[in-house]
Write a protein that holds these residues in place. Structure first.
Motif, short mmCIF file in Angstrom:
data_model
loop_
_atom_site.label_atom_id
_atom_site.label_comp_id
_atom_site.label_asym_id
_atom_site.label_seq_id
_atom_site.Cartn_x
_atom_site.Cartn_y
_atom_site.Cartn_z
N ALA A 129 0.82 -1.22 0.00
CA ALA A 129 0.00 0.00 0.00
C ALA A 129 0.85 1.26 0.00
O ALA A 129 0.49 2.26 -0.62
N ASP A 130 2.01 1.22 0.68
CA ASP A 130 2.80 2.45 0.75
C ASP A 130 3.59 2.73 -0.54
O ASP A 130 4.25 3.74 -0.64
N ARG A 131 3.50 1.84 -1.52
CA ARG A 131 4.20 2.10 -2.78
C ARG A 131 3.22 2.44 -3.90
O ARG A 131 3.59 2.44 -5.07
N PHE A 133 1.89 4.93 -5.29
CA PHE A 133 2.06 5.99 -6.29
C PHE A 133 3.46 6.01 -6.86
O PHE A 133 3.85 6.96 -7.52
#
Lengths: 239, 534
Positions: A129-131, A133
């Motif tokens: 999820a933290d990647r 973008f």
């Protein structure tokens, strides 16, 4: 769910599939085994409509894989992932929804990503999820494999096809990825057909083994009935 | 419970961040376009000249009825030979100069980038026709004039593109070889050149096509061949003959293009060979090329002696003395500055018109893997149209535009846009053809509509290379603006023609310096923009 009858695929003079008959029922989890070049990838490509058979008939989910609406219900994790490196992760995941989107919505989504909560939830499940973008080409091979899994999750397919889905993952991740694929198929009462090499993964995640050699089905039985000698035979090892 | 894959420690919630640098470049481009449009509209008193429509109609009608009488065809055939010889010899020179220059400019070779670029900016910044007019003053009416006029600027452009192609190759393989102890040249030979080879060869073939066009343009300023016939027919309003010459030109360009494509395909996918012998077809093609260049030198009677004769040296010394120092009076400088602004506006509009057209036509123009008959016909028509657009020299398009438009920024921009669209459309089609088809196929396999599969599977990968090509074309358009001016359409070219005609060499130097500085500036801007696109 999937029915192949006398399917033959020829590339030039060589037959990649040679008169294959195969029926997969809802709820089944089928492992395709066989040495490189045995026809596993071609079989999966025939099932998702990427390759038209030279002879024989293919029925998928009661329709033809040439029909776009049928293909929309078939999710594939490709061997080389087929992601677009220059796109951000979120767009590659969103591509799983392209079958439902109008051209205008597809174009607008490249400017303002559509369906973000769903995409982020899928990425959360694969741990990325933290990647969301980041440009996909900046990710490692294993991370890209997980992006391909997330694309499959947002697509919500009835039939899940996977071509060596665990090849770039460590054993723990590979195990979880297979669980994820099985759950995705089961969520809608569908089936999983996965080309695999690792016998341990096959035993844990599949209930039926179909062995291919030279483009023909040479083995088809429940996983419990597959012996080490059977596997050795498939991979051309001397028993 | 649903399975999840383990994830790293959760940092801040992810946010979509736009790449500020790219946004800045986009805004800059938009501002440049608005400024150029304002320039095109401000030429005063209407831009349309309705009086010329009858002449335009006669010109267009003659397309169906070209001149086919035997005497004219005979003249045309001899002109074609001269043009082919100029183009072949010029390209050979360009490729030799380009390969050597690329080593100087390439990042991979660790070249002195800016110094080398400065060195290349001078030959590249001047149009072939300008070189032709300058060289005529040194060498007289010698066949070398056309060959050097094609080879020097094309060589400089080739050097830059070759270097860019090599620099754009992913560096992993190259670094792996260096890490394994290979020397730089060997690592480049195994890790950089093979992936770039297709592009290099494609560009070499494209260069031959360009050389055909350059040879024609040189003909228009007096070097003989097809261009000379074209100019004569145009000046005497013989539209049927003009179209015959245009078709001859298109056939020549098509031959060059088909030859290049065949060679490129053969290199990319050689037929399986049981022995270690070289591919006979490629060997024959290479030998044929060498023979063609040799024949060209013989047919044109190129003699190295004329390059180093006493007369040449004397003339060069005289010109150098007359041309230095450049004229710096205020009136001339103000005129040059005003015309430079026109030139930039014309070139920006040309690319702005051509780029959307090229993007729209790239899809139909690209060769499909399994085309339907209708798709095949559309493809052939679009490719033929693009070929015609880029084959007809820009000055001819300018003259056609002047039938119905009043002189100013707009007719020049439209004339250049036609040729730019022809080239850019083909390059964009090639970019799409060379992309890995699998991501798009994967999207088709999950049921995506064709437009969706194109938007997500093709466009993101094609956008960078196509914009890079468009930026290159912008540089070319600046030079072509000078050419169009040289043949009467105003701008820096027209001023240059006047100064050359009056032998005011000091003023010629000033104008040439302005052209070179302008091209160099556009080159720097476009290079920065390309870097932001990567």
């Amino acid at each position: 769910m999937l029915r192949l009858a006398g399917v033959t695929v020829r590339y030039g003079g060589t037959a990649a599939l040679d008169g294959v008959d195969l029926t997969v029922a809802p709820g089944e989890r089928v492992a395709l085994l066989g040495a490189s070049g045995a026809g596993k990838s071609t079989l999966l490509a025939v099932a998702n409509g990427s390759v038209a058979p030279t002879a024989g008939a293919v029925r998928v989910l009661g329709g033809s894989p040439a029909d776009r609406r049928v293909r929309a219900r078939v999710g594939t994790v490709h061997q080389s992932l087929e992601l677009v490196g220059r796109l951000r992760v979120v767009h590659n995941v969103n591509a799983g929804l392209l079958a439902d989107w109008s051209a205008a919505r597809a174009a607008w989504s490249l400017v303002r990503p559509q369906g973000l909560p769903e995409v982020l939830a899928a990425l959360e499940r694969v741990g990325l999820a933290d990647r969301a973008f980041e440009r996909t080409e900046r990710l490692s091979g294993g991370q890209r494999q997980r992006v391909a899994l997330a694309r499959l999750l947002v697509q919500r397919p009835d039939l899940v096809l996977a071509d060596e889905p665990a090849s770039a993952l460590d054993p723990v991740l590979a195990d979880r990825a297979l669980t994820l694929l099985g759950e995705t198929a089961a969520a809608r009462g569908g089936a999983l057909v996965a080309a695999l090499h690792d016998p341990a993964l096959v035993r844990r995640h599949c209930d039926r083994v179909v062995g291919l050699a030279g483009g023909r089905v040479v083995l088809d039985r429940p996983v419990a009935g597959v012996s080490a000698a059977d596997l050795g035979g498939l991979y051309g090892a001397v028993p | 419970m649903t399975a999840t894959l383990p994830r790293p420690v959760h940092r801040a919630a992810p946010r979509l961040r736009r790449d500020r640098r790219r946004w800045a470049w986009g805004l800059g481009a938009a501002a440049l376009l608005v400024w150029s449009l304002a320039g095109a509209g401000s030429s005063g008193g209407g831009v349309v000249n309705p009086g010329g429509t009858a002449q335009l109609a006669r010109f267009a009608a003659a397309a169906w009825d070209p001149a086919l009488d035997a005497p004219y065809l005979g003249v045309l055939a001899r002109s074609v030979l001269v043009t082919v010889a100029h183009a072949a010899a010029g390209t050979a020179l360009a490729l030799v100069v380009g390969a050597a220059g690329a080593v100087l400019v390439s990042r991979a070779a660790g070249g002195r980038r800016w110094a080398a670029r400065g060195l290349l900016a001078v030959p590249r910044g001047l149009h072939e026709a300008v070189w032709g007019l300058l060289l005529v003053n040194v060498l007289g009416l010698d066949p070398w004039v056309a060959v050097l006029a094609i080879g020097l600027p094309a060589g400089a452009a080739t050097a830059q593109v070759f270097a860019a192609l090599v620099d754009e190759v992913p560096r992993e393989a190259y670094r792996a070889l260096l890490a394994a102890g290979a020397g730089r040249p060997a690592a480049a030979l195994y890790g950089l050149l093979p992936p770039a080879a297709g592009g290099l060869l494609s560009y070499a073939a494209y260069r031959l096509e360009c050389a055909v066009r350059s040879a024609v343009v040189l003909g228009m300023v007096g070097a003989g061949g097809l261009g000379y016939q074209l100019a004569l027919s145009f000046a005497s309003l013989r539209w049927a003959q003009v179209w015959t010459a245009v078709y001859a030109l298109a056939a020549l360009s098509l031959l060059a293009e088909l030859g290049g494509r065949a060679a490129r395909r053969r290199l990319a996918a050689p037929p399986p060979s049981p022995s270690e012998r070289r591919d006979p077809v490629l060997t024959a093609a290479a030998a044929g090329t060498v023979v063609l260049v040799g024949w060209s030198a013989w047919y044109l009677a190129l003699s190295p002696a004329s390059l180093v004769s006493a007369g040449t040296a004397e003339q060069l010394a005289y010109l150098s003395a007359a041309a230095w120092p450049p004229a710096t009076d205020g009136g001339l400088l103000r005129t040059v500055a005003g015309l430079a602004v026109d030139t930039v506006q014309v070139s920006v509009l040309a690319v702005a018109v051509a780029l959307p057209g090229a993007l729209l036509l790239a899809g139909p123009a690209a060769r499909a893997e399994r085309p339907t008959p209708a798709r095949r016909v559309t493809g052939a028509l679009v490719r033929g149209g693009l070929l015609l657009l880029r084959t007809v020299p820009a000055p001819v398009w300018a003259l056609v535009a002047l039938f119905v438009l009043r002189p100013g920024v707009l007719p020049g921009a439209l004339a250049l846009a036609a040729g730019t669209l022809g080239v850019l459309g083909r390059l964009a089609a090639e970019v799409t053809e060379e992309l890995d088809p699998r991501p798009r196929a994967a999207l088709a396999a999950l049921g995506a509509r064709p437009v969706g599969a194109w938007l997500y599977g093709v466009a993101p990968r094609a956008a960078g290379p196509v914009l890079a090509h468009a930026l290159h074309r912008w540089e070319v358009a600046v030079r072509d603006t000078v050419l169009v001016g040289l043949l009467g359409a105003g701008g820096l070219g027209a001023l240059l023609a006047t100064e050359l005609a009056t032998f005011d060499w000091a003023a010629v130097t000033t104008v040439l310096a302005a052209v070179v500085v302008l091209t160099w500036a556009v080159d720097v801007v476009s290079d920065r923009a390309r870097a932001a696109l990567r």
